[in-house]
Design a protein around this motif. Structure first.
Motif, PDB file in Angstrom:
ATOM      1  N   ARG A  79      55.689   8.607 106.479  1.00 15.41           N
ATOM      2  CA  ARG A  79      54.801   7.843 105.604  1.00 15.41           C
ATOM      3  C   ARG A  79      53.947   8.749 104.721  1.00 15.41           C
ATOM      4  N   PHE A  80      53.434   9.847 105.263  1.00 15.57           N
ATOM      5  CA  PHE A  80      52.564  10.722 104.464  1.00 15.57           C
ATOM      6  C   PHE A  80      53.334  11.300 103.278  1.00 15.57           C
ATOM      7  N   LEU A  81      54.545  11.771 103.540  1.00 15.91           N
ATOM      8  CA  LEU A  81      55.364  12.356 102.478  1.00 15.91           C
ATOM      9  C   LEU A  81      55.812  11.298 101.479  1.00 15.91           C
ATOM     10  N   LEU A  82      56.240  10.142 101.977  1.00 18.79           N
ATOM     11  CA  LEU A  82      56.750   9.099 101.090  1.00 18.79           C
ATOM     12  C   LEU A  82      55.641   8.460 100.257  1.00 18.79           C
ATOM     13  N   ILE A  83      54.449   8.302 100.840  1.00 19.14           N
ATOM     14  CA  ILE A  83      53.328   7.759 100.067  1.00 19.14           C
ATOM     15  C   ILE A  83      52.951   8.715  98.943  1.00 19.14           C
ATOM     16  N   SER A  84      52.921   9.999  99.244  1.00 21.66           N
ATOM     17  CA  SER A  84      52.616  10.985  98.207  1.00 21.66           C
ATOM     18  C   SER A  84      53.685  10.975  97.116  1.00 21.66           C
ATOM     19  N   LEU A  85      54.952  10.866  97.510  1.00 20.68           N
ATOM     20  CA  LEU A  85      56.035  10.838  96.531  1.00 20.68           C
ATOM     21  C   LEU A  85      55.972   9.582  95.668  1.00 20.68           C
ATOM     22  N   ALA A  86      55.719   8.422  96.286  1.00 20.17           N
ATOM     23  CA  ALA A  86      55.615   7.180  95.515  1.00 20.17           C
ATOM     24  C   ALA A  86      54.442   7.225  94.543  1.00 20.17           C
ATOM     25  N   THR A  87      53.320   7.768  94.980  1.00 23.77           N
ATOM     26  CA  THR A  87      52.165   7.909  94.088  1.00 23.77           C
ATOM     27  C   THR A  87      52.476   8.846  92.937  1.00 23.77           C
ATOM     28  N   ALA A  88      53.174   9.943  93.231  1.00 25.35           N
ATOM     29  CA  ALA A  88      53.548  10.886  92.176  1.00 25.35           C
ATOM     30  C   ALA A  88      54.487  10.240  91.159  1.00 25.35           C
ATOM     31  N   ILE A  89      55.428   9.416  91.627  1.00 27.40           N
ATOM     32  CA  ILE A  89      56.349   8.742  90.714  1.00 27.40           C
ATOM     33  C   ILE A  89      55.593   7.776  89.798  1.00 27.40           C
ATOM     34  N   VAL A  90      54.615   7.056  90.362  1.00 25.97           N
ATOM     35  CA  VAL A  90      53.821   6.139  89.537  1.00 25.97           C
ATOM     36  C   VAL A  90      53.031   6.902  88.478  1.00 25.97           C
ATOM     37  N   LEU A  91      52.389   7.999  88.885  1.00 22.96           N
ATOM     38  CA  LEU A  91      51.629   8.806  87.918  1.00 22.96           C
ATOM     39  C   LEU A  91      52.553   9.448  86.887  1.00 22.96           C
ATOM     40  N   PHE A  92      53.716   9.880  87.323  1.00 24.85           N
ATOM     41  CA  PHE A  92      54.685  10.473  86.406  1.00 24.85           C
ATOM     42  C   PHE A  92      55.161   9.459  85.370  1.00 24.85           C
ATOM     43  N   SER A  93      55.474   8.248  85.815  1.00 23.59           N
ATOM     44  CA  SER A  93      55.923   7.221  84.873  1.00 23.59           C
ATOM     45  C   SER A  93      54.819   6.827  83.907  1.00 23.59           C
ATOM     46  N   LEU A  94      53.590   6.761  84.407  1.00 27.58           N
ATOM     47  CA  LEU A  94      52.468   6.426  83.537  1.00 27.58           C
ATOM     48  C   LEU A  94      52.269   7.491  82.472  1.00 27.58           C
ATOM     49  N   THR A  95      52.345   8.759  82.855  1.00 25.90           N
ATOM     50  CA  THR A  95      52.174   9.846  81.899  1.00 25.90           C
ATOM     51  C   THR A  95      53.369   9.947  80.963  1.00 25.90           C
ATOM     52  N   SER A  96      54.583   9.698  81.463  1.00 23.82           N
ATOM     53  CA  SER A  96      55.760   9.742  80.612  1.00 23.82           C
ATOM     54  C   SER A  96      55.693   8.700  79.523  1.00 23.82           C
ATOM     55  N   ASP A  97      55.197   7.515  79.863  1.00 30.72           N
ATOM     56  CA  ASP A  97      55.031   6.473  78.860  1.00 30.72           C
ATOM     57  C   ASP A  97      54.082   6.926  77.761  1.00 30.72           C
ATOM     58  N   ALA A  98      52.983   7.560  78.151  1.00 34.33           N
ATOM     59  CA  ALA A  98      52.021   8.035  77.159  1.00 34.33           C
ATOM     60  C   ALA A  98      52.603   9.171  76.316  1.00 34.33           C
ATOM     61  N   ILE A  99      53.352  10.079  76.955  1.00 29.52           N
ATOM     62  CA  ILE A  99      53.956  11.191  76.216  1.00 29.52           C
ATOM     63  C   ILE A  99      54.983  10.676  75.205  1.00 29.52           C
ATOM     64  N   ASN A 100      55.790   9.704  75.613  1.00 26.94           N
ATOM     65  CA  ASN A 100      56.778   9.143  74.689  1.00 26.94           C
ATOM     66  C   ASN A 100      56.113   8.467  73.499  1.00 26.94           C
ATOM     67  N   PHE A 101      54.973   7.833  73.719  1.00 25.02           N
ATOM     68  CA  PHE A 101      54.256   7.196  72.626  1.00 25.02           C
ATOM     69  C   PHE A 101      53.689   8.245  71.669  1.00 25.02           C
ATOM     70  N   ILE A 102      53.104   9.304  72.235  1.00 32.43           N
ATOM     71  CA  ILE A 102      52.524  10.352  71.384  1.00 32.43           C
ATOM     72  C   ILE A 102      53.618  11.069  70.603  1.00 32.43           C
ATOM     73  N   ALA A 103      54.784  11.247  71.226  1.00 33.52           N
ATOM     74  CA  ALA A 103      55.873  11.959  70.564  1.00 33.52           C
ATOM     75  C   ALA A 103      56.400  11.204  69.350  1.00 33.52           C
ATOM     76  N   ARG A 104      56.133   9.908  69.279  1.00 32.29           N
ATOM     77  CA  ARG A 104      56.567   9.130  68.121  1.00 32.29           C
ATOM     78  C   ARG A 104      55.614   9.269  66.938  1.00 32.29           C
ATOM     79  N   GLN A 105      54.423   9.770  67.177  1.00 27.13           N
ATOM     80  CA  GLN A 105      53.432   9.879  66.112  1.00 27.13           C
ATOM     81  C   GLN A 105      53.628  11.184  65.348  1.00 27.13           C
ATOM     82  N   ARG A 106      53.406  11.126  64.068  1.00 25.51           N
ATOM     83  CA  ARG A 106      53.527  12.297  63.199  1.00 25.51           C
ATOM     84  C   ARG A 106      52.232  12.486  62.414  1.00 25.51           C
ATOM     85  N   ILE A 107      51.850  13.739  62.284  1.00 20.56           N
ATOM     86  CA  ILE A 107      50.739  14.114  61.395  1.00 20.56           C
ATOM     87  C   ILE A 107      51.353  14.991  60.315  1.00 20.56           C
TER      88      ILE A 107
END
Length: 389
Positions: A48-76
């Motif tokens: 449980r300790f390892l799997l909870i940490s992994l599941a939390t990391a996946i959620v944070l990773f997906s949240l950050t990936s969504d933000a990175i993909n959005f920023i990557a679409r913007q141009r200055i």
């Protein structure tokens, strides 16, 4: 000459030996499924300790990936930040935010433990006084029951579990870092995994994109509503001059991530702390009504309005999922229950054999038959190339 109507042919009946063989195969299949479920459940509990940490990391990773993909679409103009730099910055921001949040939570836990020890002697009398209207016998029974609780042992257990929070945070940061590194080759791995079929890989990528988008939107809305609710509870606690005002605000913010029952538990805790500290029923009733109204407006009106159709989950399914993951992983499982259920709904809706499960998990029994590709697959799986023009 009239011919008699032809009778429909009778269905062929399997021999007794074949029927017994079929029933035996079904029994064996059912037994194997039960054994497999038991083994998976055992592994979920033991790791449980390892799997909870992994599941939390996946959620944070997906949240950050969504933000990175959005920023990557913007141009200055002609300039665009490479995704590798954005990923490194995102990892630094995640690490800083997690370590800061963990430090704040640990400091508040120390404050709560110290204050709880100070009020440990007066708490049984205060709780028993709430049942005075039921008679003296009931009041004495409640007083004896509360006094028999060994507060010191519970506090020591809570302190030892809180000590694991920092190690879990470091493990989550490591997992997120490795997930960012794996993003570079994920597209190639996915295509090779499905046997070199780009269409099948694109379909799987669209399912993953939908899961990421839905979970991220849920977390963003839940974070906004929980932060507003926790801030309002903190202000109310400060107005009543409660010693644990900051801890109650943070606790309300955290508990609101638990669907349905989190807000109820937070409201009861605020009222209980108020009554133990003040010892008067009138202020306790006032703060209970105010906090309950705040939770109702934010949780039952504003939250569903902002969530819209992003969360098409059955309320009964949420309760069952909450109870299951709470029993398997404890309190962290309750926080992760809704993201896991969202992923299950989307995956099951795309697999014909699992579609009945998606129907049970959906709110109106009408899960979507096709994914909603929020981003093309290349944008998700080729971070160093950047989005297509």
């Amino acid at each position: 000459m009239n011919q008699s109507p032809r009778r429909p042919p009778r269905p062929r009946r399997l021999p007794v030996q074949d029927r017994r063989s079929t029933q035996l195969d079904r029994v064996q299949t059912g037994a194997l499924l039960i054994i497999a479920f038991a083994v998976v459940l055992f592994l979920l509990v033991q790791a449980r300790f390892l799997l909870i940490s992994l599941a939390t990391a996946i959620v944070l990773f997906s949240l950050t990936s969504d933000a990175i993909n959005f920023i990557a679409r913007q141009r200055i103009g002609p300039i665009r930040i490479p995704n590798i730099i954005a990923s490194i910055l995102a990892l630094i921001l995640i690490s800083t935010a997690l370590l800061t949040t963990t430090s704040i939570i640990l400091s508040q836990i120390n404050t709560v433990l110290t204050t709880t020890l100070a009020y440990a002697e007066s708490a049984p009398k205060a709780v028993a006084a709430m049942f005075t209207w039921l008679g003296q016998d009931v009041e004495q029974a409640v007083f004896k029951s509360v006094s028999s609780i060994n507060v010191s042992s519970y506090l020591s257990t809570a302190a030892s579990q809180a000590g694991n929070l920092m190690s879990a945070t470091v493990l989550v940061i490591l997992f997120v870092g490795f997930l960012f590194a794996e993003r570079i080759w994920f597209s190639t791995k996915l295509v090779n995994f499905v046997g070199g079929d780009p269409d099948q890989a694109d379909r799987i990528g669209q399912v993953m994109s939908t899961i990421i988008h839905r979970v991220n939107y849920y977390l963003l809305v839940k974070t906004l509503v929980s932060a507003v609710t926790g801030g309002m509870v903190y202000i109310i606690a400060e107005m009543f001059k409660l010693e644990l005002s900051a801890a109650l605000g943070i606790l309300t913010f955290v508990l609101n991530y638990i669907p349905n029952i989190g807000s109820i538990v937070a409201t009861v805790l605020v009222a209980l702390v108020t009554y133990v500290q003040i010892g008067e029923p009138a202020p306790t009733a006032v703060i209970f009504v105010i906090v309950g109204a705040i939770q109702f407006v934010n949780g039952s009106i504003i939250d569903p309005m902002l969530m819209g159709r992003a969360l098409r989950l059955s309320s009964f399914g949420i309760i069952i999922n909450l109870a299951f993951w709470g029993a398997v992983w404890g309190l962290p499982g309750m926080f992760l229950s809704v993201p896991i259920m969202v992923a299950m709904l989307i995956i099951c809706s795309q697999v014909p054999e699992l579609r009945p499960i998606a129907i049970l998990l959906s709110r109106q029994g009408l899960p979507e038959t096709q994914t909603e590709p929020e981003y093309p697959l290349d944008d998700i799986t080729h971070p160093d190339i950047g989005p297509k023009d």
